[in-house]
Design an enzyme around this catalytic site. Structure first.
Site, PDB file in Angstrom:
ATOM      1  N   LYS A 199       2.003  -3.675   6.739  1.00  0.00           N
ATOM      2  CA  LYS A 199       2.406  -3.740   5.333  1.00  0.00           C
ATOM      3  C   LYS A 199       3.926  -3.520   5.193  1.00  0.00           C
ATOM      4  O   LYS A 199       4.597  -4.201   4.414  1.00  0.00           O
ATOM      5  CB  LYS A 199       1.661  -2.687   4.505  1.00  0.00           C
ATOM      6  N   SER A 211       0.834  -1.199   0.000  1.00  0.00           N
ATOM      7  CA  SER A 211       0.000   0.000   0.000  1.00  0.00           C
ATOM      8  C   SER A 211       0.865   1.244   0.000  1.00  0.00           C
ATOM      9  O   SER A 211       1.963   1.248   0.576  1.00  0.00           O
ATOM     10  CB  SER A 211      -0.855  -0.026   1.267  1.00  0.00           C
ATOM     11  N   PRO A 247      -7.923  13.193  11.891  1.00  0.00           N
ATOM     12  CA  PRO A 247      -6.581  13.012  12.472  1.00  0.00           C
ATOM     13  C   PRO A 247      -5.775  11.986  11.672  1.00  0.00           C
ATOM     14  O   PRO A 247      -6.306  10.953  11.268  1.00  0.00           O
ATOM     15  CB  PRO A 247      -6.856  12.480  13.889  1.00  0.00           C
ATOM     16  N   TYR A 250      -1.897  -0.843  10.897  1.00  0.00           N
ATOM     17  CA  TYR A 250      -2.178  -1.417   9.575  1.00  0.00           C
ATOM     18  C   TYR A 250      -1.003  -1.141   8.631  1.00  0.00           C
ATOM     19  O   TYR A 250      -0.470  -2.048   7.982  1.00  0.00           O
ATOM     20  CB  TYR A 250      -3.479  -0.830   8.985  1.00  0.00           C
TER      21      TYR A 250
END
Ligand code: NAD
Ligand code: WQD
Length: 337
Positions: A152, A124, A292, A148
């Site tokens: 990756k 990503s 945010p 997250y």
């Protein structure tokens, strides 16, 4: 080729399955259905007029994964299975690390034991954090701002080490920018559970009357109209990027990384206007405060994928809005109906 597609029942997986089947490949899907429906795979078969094999299994389960490799003579793997909600990953970091990293480790161990070492990974643009230079090239310094994204980044690092340890591995990580839209048939598309986190699924639900108005997260960024700028690419273009990667795995051993994006930045307001053109109606919105963790601008330099993989995005944002709207209006409740 026999291609194993993990996470193949999901948004990007179903579109990739369609393109693989239409190109004449055999497709084996492994998916736990934690964020998808089996109906999506039936729709893939309807679009293509071909059948695929589905195993409902968790990629973190070594025995289940071994059984899949025992049953099928797999040539290459496209690994899309993973949890992907940024906000949820901040709330549940251990679940995200366990799922996304264990799935990759278990998959690679199983592949190695089966002698299959051709792998394409879903990465990503989130691995670039908040870069200071646009467009983003693959050699930009990497950093992440949430679990997250870190999952990756760690996944890419694991694959670097694996490829260094054994030159028989051919691995490509694809760093997706922002996939949007749906298959032109309107039979498959993005089906978020609950309130959508991402811009286009949210706009689509406002357009269909399911939500009142879009909240535009900030209009005071240093961008032409003050709203955030991203590189939105049609999910069918993205799906075809996976076919290009599989075709070029054998070109060079090791682990290579490629941006998949259009190279074009589009603001939130430009995206909203594009969706209005697709629906033919105004879409209500209000400007609220910044979200945010958001960055102002993010778009790809996709020239390495063009040079090495022969891949380019060819569809426009208007194509994506038209197809996304067709999917949304024909399936207002998603695959569950
Ligand atoms: P998705 O949630 O629609 O698809 C992911 C699929 O993986 C789902 O069907 C889910 O059930 C399955 N899954 C999750 N964990 C699993 C496990 N342990 N074992 C088996 N199946 C499992 O998401 P998507 O948008 O199609 O994303 C696919 C991949 O692309 C993900 O790895 C995601 O992180 C990555 N990605 C997505 C985007 C995006 O904006 N959609 C952007 C960049 C990268
Ligand atoms: C796009 C723009 C928002 C919703 C996220 C993940 C990233 C990747 C893709 C997987 C921003 C604005 C959004 C809304 C808005 N996923 N916006 N109102 O933030 O680029 O990336 O999804 O790897 O990791 O972080 O995409 O679609 O959420 O937002 O104004 O209701 O739309 O502020 O400018 P993002 P997005």
């Amino acid at each position: 080729m026999n291609v194993l597609l993990t996470g193949g029942a999901g948004y990007i997986g179903t579109h990739t399955a369609v393109e693989l089947l239409q190109a004449g490949h055999e497709v084996v899907v492994v998916d736990s259905l934690v964020n998808s429906h089996e109906e999506a795979l039936r729709r893939v078969e309807r679009i293509t007029g071909r059948t695929l094999t589905f195993h409902r299994a968790d990629c973190t389960d070594p025995e289940a994964m071994r059984a899949v490799f025992d049953r099928h003579d797999i040539d290459a793997v496209i690994h899309l299975a993973g949890l992907k909600a940024v906000g949820e990953s901040v709330q549940q970091p251990l679940r995200y690390y366990r799922n996304n990293l264990n799935a990759l480790l278990t998959l690679c161990e199983t592949m190695d034991a089966a002698g299959v070492r051709d792998l394409v990974l879903s990465s990503s643009a989130t691995v670039y954090g908040d870069p200071d230079r646009m467009p983003i090239t693959e050699d930009t310094r990497l950093s992440t701002t949430n679990p997250y994204g870190s999952s990756k980044l760690f996944s890419e690092q694991i694959l670097d080490d694996l490829a260094t340890s054994d030159p028989r591995w051919n691995i490509i990580s694809l760093r997706y920018f922002n996939p949007i839209g749906a298959h032109a048939s309107g039979l498959i598309g993005e089906d978020p559970q609950g309130v959508p986190n991402n811009l286009f699924p949210y706009i689509a639900q406002v357009a269909s009357g399911r939500r009142e108005r879009l909240s535009v997260f900030g209009d005071d960024y240093d961008t032409p109209d003050g709203t955030g700028v991203r590189d939105y690419l049609h999910v069918v273009d993205l799906a075809n990027g996976h076919l290009a990667a599989v075709d070029h795995l054998a070109d060079a051993p090791g682990h290579r990384v490629y941006n998949l994006g259009t190279g074009q930045g589009t603001s939130v307001m430009e995206g909203l206007r594009a969706f209005e053109r697709a629906t033919g109606s105004p879409i209500p919105y209000e400007v609220v405060g910044r979200r945010p963790g958001d960055i102002a601008v993010c778009y790809a330099d996709p020239s390495a994928a063009a040079r090495d993989l022969g891949w380019k995005a060819v569809l426009t944002i208007d194509d994506a809005c038209r197809d996304g709207w067709r999917w949304q209006s024909a399936n207002p409740g998603g695959f569950a109906g």
